[in-house]
Design a protein around this motif. Structure first.
Motif, PDB file in Angstrom:
ATOM      1  N   GLU A 186       0.840  -1.223  -0.010  1.00 33.62           N
ATOM      2  CA  GLU A 186      -0.176  -0.023   0.209  1.00 33.62           C
ATOM      3  C   GLU A 186       0.908   1.182   0.066  1.00 33.62           C
ATOM      4  O   GLU A 186       0.581   2.253  -0.512  1.00 33.62           O
ATOM      5  N   GLN A 207      -6.283   6.740   0.874  1.00 32.69           N
ATOM      6  CA  GLN A 207      -7.271   5.938   1.511  1.00 32.69           C
ATOM      7  C   GLN A 207      -8.739   5.680   0.775  1.00 32.69           C
ATOM      8  O   GLN A 207      -9.242   4.951   0.833  1.00 32.69           O
ATOM      9  N   LEU A 208      -9.132   7.011   0.238  1.00 33.88           N
ATOM     10  CA  LEU A 208     -10.241   7.196  -0.429  1.00 33.88           C
ATOM     11  C   LEU A 208     -10.171   6.501  -1.801  1.00 33.88           C
ATOM     12  O   LEU A 208     -11.163   5.777  -2.009  1.00 33.88           O
ATOM     13  N   ARG A 211     -10.389   2.668  -0.802  1.00 31.64           N
ATOM     14  CA  ARG A 211     -11.659   2.091  -0.599  1.00 31.64           C
ATOM     15  C   ARG A 211     -12.610   1.745  -2.026  1.00 31.64           C
ATOM     16  O   ARG A 211     -13.292   0.830  -1.811  1.00 31.64           O
ATOM     17  N   ARG A 212     -12.139   2.299  -2.926  1.00 26.26           N
ATOM     18  CA  ARG A 212     -12.677   1.989  -4.276  1.00 26.26           C
ATOM     19  C   ARG A 212     -11.716   1.029  -4.950  1.00 26.26           C
ATOM     20  O   ARG A 212     -12.506   0.277  -5.641  1.00 26.26           O
ATOM     21  N   PRO A 214      -9.685  -1.328  -3.707  1.00 26.74           N
ATOM     22  CA  PRO A 214      -8.971  -2.278  -2.614  1.00 26.74           C
ATOM     23  C   PRO A 214      -7.845  -3.263  -3.008  1.00 26.74           C
ATOM     24  O   PRO A 214      -8.500  -4.120  -4.049  1.00 26.74           O
TER      25      PRO A 214
END
Length: 229
Positions: A186, A207-208, A211-212, A214
């Motif tokens: 990551e 992080q946004l 989330r889409r 992953p």
């Protein structure tokens, strides 16, 4: 471009097959037919291609074989790796637990003594640090070269790389190393996505996106607790 007339190419698909055929005669049969019967204690051989671990219950047996092994290989035009070939004291720690002996690497795993959930000493395995670092560098190199590709394609390829890593290293007791590898993936991905423009990408923004898009969760694939048929 040159083509060697002897040997096999480094990393070639034929190399493991030739190693198995050749070392079956040079090492395997010699060990079980000539070495093992002469040992004072139990002795075992574990080999994969040209990597092998010889296990002895008696330290003097181990020293004797370590002395004659280079001579055995030399007889067939082979040499042992001077840095990797060594005597390792790998005995169960005492009741106090201060002397855990040495650890050793084999097939990409570090083997060491650790406590089970019930407090007993057991042999544990984790991803060897060199293999961990090498695999992460490969991921970083791929992210650097492909940072301008669509996020869907990057997510798909990185997911495949993570699953491939878990398919090999995902063994019982190694979850922490798997989780750390996913976390470092990551961070590497964030770093090179931030290089797509002059402004670095913040962890919150990543992080946004994460989330889409992953990555799959790290998981143990090979469980030692499952009975084999």
């Amino acid at each position: 471009m040159s083509y060697p007339e002897e040997g096999s190419p480094q990393g070639g698909v034929i190399s493991p097959m030739l190693s198995n055929i050749y070392l079956h005669e040079v090492l395997d049969r010699w060990f079980y037919q000539e070495v093992e019967p002469r040992m004072r204690g139990q002795a075992h051989l574990v080999r994969y291609a040209d990597d092998a671990v010889l296990v002895f219950a008696d330290e003097q047996d181990a020293k004797r074989v370590l002395t004659v092994l280079p001579k055995r290989f030399e007889k067939y035009g082979l040499t042992v790796h001077s840095e990797k070939t060594r005597l390792v004291r790998f005995t169960k720690p005492g009741a106090v637990g201060k002397d855990r002996g040495e650890s050793f690497d084999f097939l990409g795993f570090t083997h060491y003594w650790g406590r089970s959930r019930r407090g007993a000493w057991v042999v544990r395995r984790k991803t060897a640090s060199k293999r961990f670092t090498r695999a992460l560098k490969r991921v970083a190199a791929w992210c650097r070269l492909n940072r301008h590709q669509p996020l869907e394609e990057q997510q798909s390829m990185l997911s495949r790389k993570l699953r491939g890593h878990c398919n090999y290293y995902g063994i019982t007791g190694n979850y922490r190393s798997l989780w750390n590898f996913r976390r470092e993936m990551e961070r590497v991905w964030q770093k090179w996505l931030g290089r797509r423009s002059s402004a670095p990408m913040s962890w919150h923004t990543f992080q946004l996106l994460f989330r889409r898009y992953p990555l799959p969760q790290a998981r143990v694939v090979h469980s030692a607790l499952v009975a084999r048929p």
